[in-house]
Design a protein around this motif. Structure first.
Motif, short mmCIF file in Angstrom:
data_model
loop_
_atom_site.label_atom_id
_atom_site.label_comp_id
_atom_site.label_asym_id
_atom_site.label_seq_id
_atom_site.Cartn_x
_atom_site.Cartn_y
_atom_site.Cartn_z
N LYS A 1 3.88 -4.19 -3.91
CA LYS A 1 2.44 -4.05 -3.76
C LYS A 1 1.78 -3.35 -4.96
O LYS A 1 0.72 -3.79 -5.42
CB LYS A 1 2.10 -3.33 -2.47
CG LYS A 1 0.62 -3.45 -2.09
CD LYS A 1 0.32 -2.77 -0.78
CE LYS A 1 1.01 -3.44 0.37
NZ LYS A 1 0.62 -2.83 1.68
N THR B 1 3.20 -17.22 6.59
CA THR B 1 2.94 -16.08 7.48
C THR B 1 3.89 -16.12 8.66
O THR B 1 4.36 -15.08 9.13
CB THR B 1 1.50 -16.11 8.01
OG1 THR B 1 0.67 -16.81 7.12
CG2 THR B 1 0.95 -14.74 8.15
N ALA C 1 3.06 -12.56 11.44
CA ALA C 1 3.32 -11.45 10.50
C ALA C 1 3.08 -11.91 9.08
O ALA C 1 3.20 -13.08 8.76
CB ALA C 1 4.77 -11.00 10.65
N CYS D 1 3.86 -12.42 5.05
CA CYS D 1 5.10 -12.85 4.41
C CYS D 1 5.49 -11.91 3.30
O CYS D 1 4.67 -11.23 2.71
CB CYS D 1 4.99 -14.28 3.90
SG CYS D 1 3.62 -14.59 2.85
N GLY D 2 6.76 -11.87 3.00
CA GLY D 2 7.28 -10.92 2.03
C GLY D 2 7.38 -11.48 0.64
O GLY D 2 7.23 -12.66 0.41
N THR E 1 -3.38 -7.36 2.63
CA THR E 1 -3.64 -5.95 2.32
C THR E 1 -5.13 -5.64 2.37
O THR E 1 -5.92 -6.30 1.68
CB THR E 1 -3.12 -5.61 0.91
OG1 THR E 1 -1.69 -5.78 0.89
CG2 THR E 1 -3.46 -4.18 0.53
N ASP F 1 0.47 -8.06 2.79
CA ASP F 1 0.58 -6.64 3.07
C ASP F 1 2.01 -6.14 3.06
O ASP F 1 2.25 -4.96 2.81
CB ASP F 1 -0.07 -6.32 4.42
CG ASP F 1 -0.45 -4.86 4.55
OD1 ASP F 1 -0.93 -4.29 3.55
OD2 ASP F 1 -0.25 -4.29 5.64
N ASN F 2 2.99 -7.00 3.33
CA ASN F 2 4.38 -6.54 3.32
C ASN F 2 5.09 -6.94 2.03
O ASN F 2 6.31 -6.97 1.98
CB ASN F 2 5.13 -7.05 4.55
CG ASN F 2 5.38 -8.55 4.52
OD1 ASN F 2 4.70 -9.28 3.82
ND2 ASN F 2 6.36 -9.00 5.31
N SER F 3 4.33 -7.23 0.98
CA SER F 3 4.94 -7.46 -0.33
C SER F 3 5.79 -6.26 -0.72
O SER F 3 5.37 -5.11 -0.55
CB SER F 3 3.86 -7.71 -1.39
OG SER F 3 4.40 -7.61 -2.69
N GLU F 4 6.96 -6.50 -1.25
CA GLU F 4 7.82 -5.43 -1.71
C GLU F 4 7.38 -4.89 -3.06
O GLU F 4 7.96 -3.94 -3.58
CB GLU F 4 9.27 -5.92 -1.77
CG GLU F 4 9.84 -6.30 -0.40
CD GLU F 4 11.25 -6.83 -0.48
OE1 GLU F 4 11.80 -6.90 -1.60
OE2 GLU F 4 11.80 -7.17 0.58
N GLY G 1 7.69 -15.54 7.27
CA GLY G 1 7.98 -14.29 6.56
C GLY G 1 8.43 -14.51 5.14
O GLY G 1 8.85 -13.57 4.46
N ASP H 1 3.69 -12.89 -3.26
CA ASP H 1 3.12 -11.55 -3.27
C ASP H 1 1.60 -11.60 -3.36
O ASP H 1 0.90 -10.83 -2.73
CB ASP H 1 3.67 -10.76 -4.47
CG ASP H 1 5.17 -10.59 -4.42
OD1 ASP H 1 5.64 -9.82 -3.58
OD2 ASP H 1 5.88 -11.24 -5.22
#
Length: 433
Positions: A328, A89, A20, A22-23, A115, A323-326, A92, A96
């Motif tokens: 984006k 990755t 996945a 990472c955030g 992304t 892609d899962n950046s808070e 998690g 960013d």
């Protein structure tokens, strides 16, 4: 022609598709800009990690002044960057925004962690037509939206010290590999060596021997993606590199230990060597104290009668967003800023690399003979690294084998063609395993 493969997307490491992305940090993208801090992993482009911090900070401050968005940057050495990305990755926890080598684009794209820059997202950062076509091609797999955009365009060239060449009676840069070796012998004296290399660096080793193999007409993978490591052409390309130390004796054996990505360049800048094969780095050479008047650049020459007129890999650095950046929207604002014409001019001028956007070339700094040489290399003499899922493993296995063979050569053991063949066979077996 192989040289026309510049438009192919370049792939390296295949990582498990289940990983996945990472955030970012704990703040939400819905907050005010002044409450947002982006995390950014930058690659080492300058003379040191500290130098990169100094180069980047004024641009980050300008971005904050313009948008209110803060940026927490960490410059990650190339020797650690890919492993850091893969670990982030899996865990998690990561940045960013991050820099990636363009040869990693397609394989990292396969993880789903980055992304996609589809038409709408690309429009948010100013549109795809701003970028150099060749650099934009190395941002993901063919037929899919790219998952990165170019930030620094690069090619390898042969840097040579004009003053040392003149003192040795050499009037032109070498046009063939044989001429390079001959010049290197003239330039190897008690005061300096003919050529410096980063022999302890896995990435520099694989980039160099890949080019030499291509010159010989070789390939490490066939058209079906099957590994073909142990071929006479690949053996010849690696021996060409090893012989700088073991037979030609134009490279200091201690260079086999150089691994941080800056030592060979520093030797060249300080006059300890007369030549170095390096990516566009004139800004770094000047930062290291080299007189700009002494800096010459030419394509890395091929052996006489070479099968292919290859002088470089398609090199460069891309910018990606997890892609899962808070954050984006803010991350895309940062990408737009870093690829804007003023920022491109300033950063690439400082580093001596090539801008990734066409408008930046209107600046006089990029209307020089050296820049034209590197652009010509990218256009006509550069080939991408193999676009196969196992590319990362290939780079690691063969690059490490070359590192070990250079260490043997440095210790006085001549590495024969048979020994090279055995090492390549072992590397291919490891890949299959």
């Amino acid at each position: 022609m192989r040289l026309k493969r510049i438009t192919s997307a370049v792939a390296v490491s295949l990582v498990a598709a289940s990983l996945a992305g990472c955030g970012g940090n704990e703040e939400t993208s819905g907050g005010a800009a002044e409450d947002v801090t982006l995390t950014y992993w930058a690659s080492n482009q300058g003379t040191s990690l500290e130098n990169d911090q100094e180069v980047l900070q004024p641009q980050l401050d300008a971005f904050t002044a313009k948008t209110g968005i803060k940026v927490d940057v960490e410059v990650v050495p190339w020797s650690d960057l890919l492993n850091r990305i893969l670990a982030a990755t899996a865990s998690g926890e990561g940045p960013d925004v991050l820099n990636i080598g363009n040869t990693w684009s397609a394989s990292l794209q396969a993880t789903g962690a980055l992304t996609p820059f589809d038409d709408a997202t690309m429009a948010e950062i100013g549109g795809a037509d701003r970028f150099l076509a060749g650099s934009l091609a190395a941002t993901g797999a063919p037929g899919q939206p790219p998952t990165a955009v170019p930030v620094y365009s690069l090619a390898y060239g042969l840097y040579y010290n004009k003053s040392m060449f003149a003192e040795a009676g050499i009037t032109e840069p070498p046009a063939t590999w044989e001429e390079l070796v001959e010049a290197g012998k003239k330039l190897t004296t008690p005061e300096h060596w003919g050529m410096s290399i980063e022999g302890g660096s896995v990435s520099e080793n694989i980039h160099n021997v890949f080019v030499f193999s291509e010159q010989q007409g070789g390939s490490f993978f066939d058209d079906a993606g099957k590994p073909t490591f142990d071929t006479p052409e690949n053996v010849a390309g690696i021996k060409q590199y090893l012989d700088l130390i073991q037979t030609d004796k134009i490279t200091n054996p201690s260079n086999a230990e150089y691994s941080n990505g800056t030592e060979a360049l520093a030797d060249f800048a300080s006059g300890k060597s007369a030549m170095v094969m390096w990516q566009a780095a004139a800004g770094s050479l000047e930062e290291l104290g080299m007189d700009p008047a002494d800096i010459g650049v030419a394509p890395i020459p091929a052996p006489s009668g070479a099968a292919e007129d290859v002088a470089s890999i398609v090199a460069g650095i891309n910018l990606a967003v997890f892609d899962n950046s808070e954050h984006k929207p803010q991350a895309l604002d940062f990408v737009e800023f870093m690829t804007s014409t003023p920022t491109q001019i300033q950063l690439n001028k400082t580093y001596g690399s090539l801008p990734a956007v066409t408008e930046a070339y209107s600046d006089p700094a990029f209307q020089t003979e050296a820049v034209e040489t590197f652009k010509s290399i990218l256009d006509d003499k550069a080939v991408p690294m193999p676009a196969v899922p196992e590319e990362s493993q290939f780079e690691t296995l063969v690059g490490t084998a070359v590192k070990n063979m250079l260490a043997q050569a440095a210790s006085g053991t001549v590495v024969t063609e048979q020994a090279i063949s055995e090492q390549l066979a072992a590397a291919q077996q490891q890949l299959a395993g």
